[in-house]
Design a protein around this motif. Structure first.
Motif, PDB file in Angstrom:
ATOM      1  N   MET A   1       0.814  -1.199   0.000  1.00 38.00           N
ATOM      2  CA  MET A   1       0.000   0.000   0.000  1.00 38.00           C
ATOM      3  C   MET A   1       0.848   1.250   0.000  1.00 38.00           C
ATOM      4  SD  MET A   1      -3.318  -0.678   2.327  1.00 38.00           S
ATOM      5  CE  MET A   1      -2.364  -1.173   3.735  1.00 38.00           C
ATOM      6  N   THR A   2       2.152   1.112   0.043  1.00 41.42           N
ATOM      7  CA  THR A   2       2.994   2.288  -0.017  1.00 41.42           C
ATOM      8  C   THR A   2       3.039   2.798  -1.443  1.00 41.42           C
ATOM      9  OG1 THR A   2       4.944   0.949  -0.401  1.00 41.42           O
ATOM     10  CG2 THR A   2       4.417   1.491   1.876  1.00 41.42           C
ATOM     11  N   ALA A   3       3.341   4.061  -1.605  1.00 48.56           N
ATOM     12  CA  ALA A   3       3.269   4.675  -2.921  1.00 48.56           C
ATOM     13  C   ALA A   3       4.230   4.051  -3.908  1.00 48.56           C
ATOM     14  CB  ALA A   3       3.539   6.177  -2.803  1.00 48.56           C
ATOM     15  N   SER A   4       5.292   3.442  -3.420  1.00 48.95           N
ATOM     16  CA  SER A   4       6.287   2.875  -4.323  1.00 48.95           C
ATOM     17  C   SER A   4       5.900   1.501  -4.844  1.00 48.95           C
ATOM     18  CB  SER A   4       7.642   2.773  -3.609  1.00 48.95           C
ATOM     19  OG  SER A   4       7.541   1.891  -2.520  1.00 48.95           O
ATOM     20  N   THR A   5       4.873   0.881  -4.271  1.00 48.75           N
ATOM     21  CA  THR A   5       4.479  -0.442  -4.732  1.00 48.75           C
ATOM     22  C   THR A   5       3.525  -0.325  -5.896  1.00 48.75           C
ATOM     23  OG1 THR A   5       2.515  -0.635  -3.361  1.00 48.75           O
ATOM     24  CG2 THR A   5       4.605  -1.268  -2.360  1.00 48.75           C
ATOM     25  N   SER A   6       3.339  -1.438  -6.586  1.00 44.34           N
ATOM     26  CA  SER A   6       2.425  -1.442  -7.725  1.00 44.34           C
ATOM     27  C   SER A   6       1.060  -1.954  -7.324  1.00 44.34           C
ATOM     28  CB  SER A   6       3.008  -2.316  -8.842  1.00 44.34           C
ATOM     29  OG  SER A   6       3.262  -3.609  -8.360  1.00 44.34           O
ATOM     30  N   GLY A   7       0.741  -1.886  -6.034  1.00 42.80           N
ATOM     31  CA  GLY A   7      -0.585  -2.287  -5.574  1.00 42.80           C
ATOM     32  C   GLY A   7      -0.512  -3.308  -4.475  1.00 42.80           C
ATOM     33  N   LEU A   8      -1.521  -3.297  -3.636  1.00 42.74           N
ATOM     34  CA  LEU A   8      -1.550  -4.187  -2.488  1.00 42.74           C
ATOM     35  C   LEU A   8      -1.996  -5.580  -2.855  1.00 42.74           C
ATOM     36  CD1 LEU A   8      -1.398  -4.411   0.610  1.00 42.74           C
ATOM     37  CD2 LEU A   8      -3.784  -3.761   0.670  1.00 42.74           C
ATOM     38  N   SER A   9      -2.812  -5.714  -3.890  1.00 45.96           N
ATOM     39  CA  SER A   9      -3.523  -6.963  -4.125  1.00 45.96           C
ATOM     40  C   SER A   9      -2.606  -8.152  -4.330  1.00 45.96           C
ATOM     41  CB  SER A   9      -4.452  -6.812  -5.333  1.00 45.96           C
ATOM     42  OG  SER A   9      -3.715  -6.459  -6.479  1.00 45.96           O
TER      43      SER A   9
ATOM     44  N   ALA B   1      -4.070   4.759   8.989  1.00 47.18           N
ATOM     45  CA  ALA B   1      -3.115   3.867   8.338  1.00 47.18           C
ATOM     46  C   ALA B   1      -3.559   2.440   8.604  1.00 47.18           C
ATOM     47  CB  ALA B   1      -1.703   4.092   8.872  1.00 47.18           C
ATOM     48  N   ASN B   2      -3.411   1.580   7.631  1.00 50.11           N
ATOM     49  CA  ASN B   2      -3.913   0.217   7.744  1.00 50.11           C
ATOM     50  C   ASN B   2      -2.794  -0.811   7.687  1.00 50.11           C
ATOM     51  OD1 ASN B   2      -6.354   1.519   5.579  1.00 50.11           O
ATOM     52  ND2 ASN B   2      -6.720   1.118   7.731  1.00 50.11           N
ATOM     53  N   PHE B   3      -3.007  -1.900   8.431  1.00 50.69           N
ATOM     54  CA  PHE B   3      -2.099  -3.047   8.402  1.00 50.69           C
ATOM     55  C   PHE B   3      -2.906  -4.224   7.883  1.00 50.69           C
ATOM     56  CE2 PHE B   3      -0.299  -6.873  10.320  1.00 50.69           C
ATOM     57  CZ  PHE B   3       1.046  -6.744  10.014  1.00 50.69           C
TER      58      PHE B   3
ATOM     59  N   THR C   1       1.586  -2.335   4.887  1.00 49.74           N
ATOM     60  CA  THR C   1       0.974  -1.222   5.603  1.00 49.74           C
ATOM     61  C   THR C   1       0.701  -0.093   4.636  1.00 49.74           C
ATOM     62  OG1 THR C   1       3.081  -0.163   6.135  1.00 49.74           O
ATOM     63  CG2 THR C   1       2.277  -1.818   7.679  1.00 49.74           C
ATOM     64  N   GLY C   2      -0.226   0.762   5.000  1.00 47.53           N
ATOM     65  CA  GLY C   2      -0.521   1.920   4.166  1.00 47.53           C
ATOM     66  C   GLY C   2      -1.918   2.434   4.399  1.00 47.53           C
ATOM     67  N   LYS C   3      -2.612   2.806   3.350  1.00 45.91           N
ATOM     68  CA  LYS C   3      -3.933   3.441   3.455  1.00 45.91           C
ATOM     69  C   LYS C   3      -4.870   2.858   2.412  1.00 45.91           C
ATOM     70  CE  LYS C   3      -6.925   6.875   4.352  1.00 45.91           C
ATOM     71  NZ  LYS C   3      -8.029   6.453   5.183  1.00 45.91           N
TER      72      LYS C   3
ATOM     73  N   THR D   1      -9.763  -0.365  -2.229  1.00 41.14           N
ATOM     74  CA  THR D   1      -8.662  -0.031  -3.123  1.00 41.14           C
ATOM     75  C   THR D   1      -7.493   0.493  -2.317  1.00 41.14           C
ATOM     76  OG1 THR D   1      -9.614   2.174  -3.473  1.00 41.14           O
ATOM     77  CG2 THR D   1     -10.132   0.485  -5.107  1.00 41.14           C
ATOM     78  N   ASP D   2      -6.277   0.260  -2.834  1.00 39.23           N
ATOM     79  CA  ASP D   2      -5.107   0.791  -2.148  1.00 39.23           C
ATOM     80  C   ASP D   2      -4.861   2.223  -2.603  1.00 39.23           C
ATOM     81  OD1 ASP D   2      -3.755   0.737  -4.585  1.00 39.23           O
ATOM     82  OD2 ASP D   2      -2.656  -1.098  -4.125  1.00 39.23           O
TER      83      ASP D   2
END
Length: 437
Positions: free
Chosen positions: A1-9, A174-176, A187-189, A306-307
């Motif tokens: 969920m961090t901005a640098s990732t390509s998605g949480l899923s 913020a979510n875990f 972690t993220g939002k 959605t992330d």
């Protein structure tokens, strides 16, 4: 969920990069410590960036299960003067760190709550009831704001792929999120949208909440018939997990069966839901809209997570998520904002932390506070601790009087008062995840 990732899923980030040096120090036991003997480590090199540089720091550790360790770090040896807890640079600080290595662990991490979502239970009781080895308190919850439903999560509540509480729009949330099937966590939002659509007419109505008591508009509080209200209210979806009965009061409630077809409609709120049933409640002017869309026939309900990159998170079995307030670290950098002057939330308090290291380890930590034997940490200090523990991405969970860590159903930290009952907990069960366990 961090901005640098390509998605949480896809949970693609966890385990993809080699461990950092700090992770090796803090996510098992410190150098020199024997995990199975709980012996003190070499105290000449400190882990925690807290207080004066000359403070003595002692670390002990032990293995709880394969791939699971408990580390205790004590920085500073002299009790703090009671009137200097919020200002001292001499500590002391007591930090307990639970580390799970998915490459070695045989069990799984998940989130859990008590008999229903609306009640509260002590962390120790949640650990015991889950048959768990260890756990910590997790989400922020309603607490004193509503004595009728004190355990109601203030934000995300995701349990075994069931979304029982939606993430809020507050940017501080913020979510875990953890997949119990693989013990991969991020972690993220998260964001959420939901709606109700009549299958026959196609009429659609947005949902505002899941399992949260709707608010009656103040200007219509005396109206028994809320359909006469001209002020907007709330539209909420309820599930049997919420409580023994849905919230009562003025408004409209429509009960649906598992197919989404209307079972009954009432012009007051409050009913018991059978297994497989859900209900839709509305207050204020929204009662008219709800009756028009879902008052008869069958409806389809949508619920989409959605992330922060806008990618959808599929609600699959084994997915769990809890809510915190403020991300502490992101991509290894401290990102917590500065607090407003006098904001007690940012002052020294007991803290609970959750996060992941660069090599995919999961870390749950508690920092005791408001005591002469452990003064607690400010938000800035909490973020510094998270970074020192090797957390590439970490968040601040509920803290203060809620902060608790239990092993084998017994506390290993020292809460600032009597152990508080909480809304939910993150627990590690020493066995594979099976749906429903």
């Amino acid at each position: 969920m961090t901005a640098s990732t390509s998605g949480l899923s896809g949970f693609r980030r966890a385990g993809a990069i080699a461990a950092a040096a700090l992770a090796a120090i803090s996510l098992a036991v410190a150098p020199g410590a024997r995990a199975d003997a709980a012996e003190p480590a070499d105290a000449t090199t400190g882990i925690l960036p807290l207080g004066d540089a000359d403070l003595t720091e002692v670390t002990t550790g032990r293995t709880l299960a394969e791939g699971v360790t408990l580390t205790r770090i004590m920085r500073g040896t002299e009790p703090a003067p009671a009137d200097q807890i919020n200002t001292t640079t001499r500590g002391p600080w007591v930090v307990n760190v639970l580390t799970i290595d998915p490459r070695e662990a045989r069990g799984h991490l998940k989130a859990t709550y008590g008999p229903d979502l609306a009640r509260v239970e002590k962390t120790t009781d949640l650990v015991r009831a889950s048959g768990a080895l260890a756990g910590v308190n997790a989400s922020f919850f309603t607490f004193t704001a509503s004595q009728l439903y004190p355990g109601d999560p203030v934000g995300l509540g995701l349990f075994g792929g069931k979304l029982l509480s939606e993430p809020v729009t507050d940017p501080a949330e913020a979510n875990f999120v953890v997949d119990a099937n693989s013990n991969r966590a991020l972690t993220g939002k998260l964001s959420w949208s939901g709606s109700v659509r009549n299958r026959t007419t196609g009429a659609t109505l947005p949902l505002e909440f899941i399992n949260h008591p709707p608010v009656v508009p103040a200007g219509c509080a005396t109206l028994t018939d809320q359909t006469q209200c001209t002020l907007p209210g709330d539209v909420v979806r309820f599930t049997p997990e919420f409580a023994a009965a849905t919230p009562s009061g003025v408004g409209v409630e429509i009960v649906l069966d598992r197919r989404g077809c209307v079972v009954r409609t009432a012009t007051t709120r409050g009913t018991a839901l059978a297994a497989g049933q859900t209900s839709l409640q509305a207050t204020g002017q929204d009662t008219v809209a709800l009756l028009a869309v879902a008052g008869q026939g069958c409806v389809e309900q949508t619920s989409t997570l959605t992330d922060q990159d806008g990618e959808e998170l599929p609600l699959r079995r084994g997915l769990f998520g809890v809510t915190g307030r403020y991300q502490l670290t992101k991509d290894g950098r401290i990102v917590v904002p500065a607090g407003a002057p006098g904001d007690s939330f940012f002052a020294r308090n007991p803290r609970t932390i959750a996060g992941t290291t660069r090599d995919g380890k999961i870390v749950l930590a508690t920092i005791d506070g408001r005591q002469t034997t452990s003064v607690g940490t400010t938000m800035d200090e909490t973020a510094a601790v998270a970074q020192a523990l090797g957390l590439e991405d970490g968040i601040n969970l509920d803290g203060g009087g809620s902060t608790a860590m239990a092993v084998d159903g017994a506390l290993v930290n020292h809460p600032s008062g009597a152990e508080r009952a909480v809304g939910d907990a993150l627990v590690y069960v020493d066995g594979p995840y099976r749906s429903g366990n």
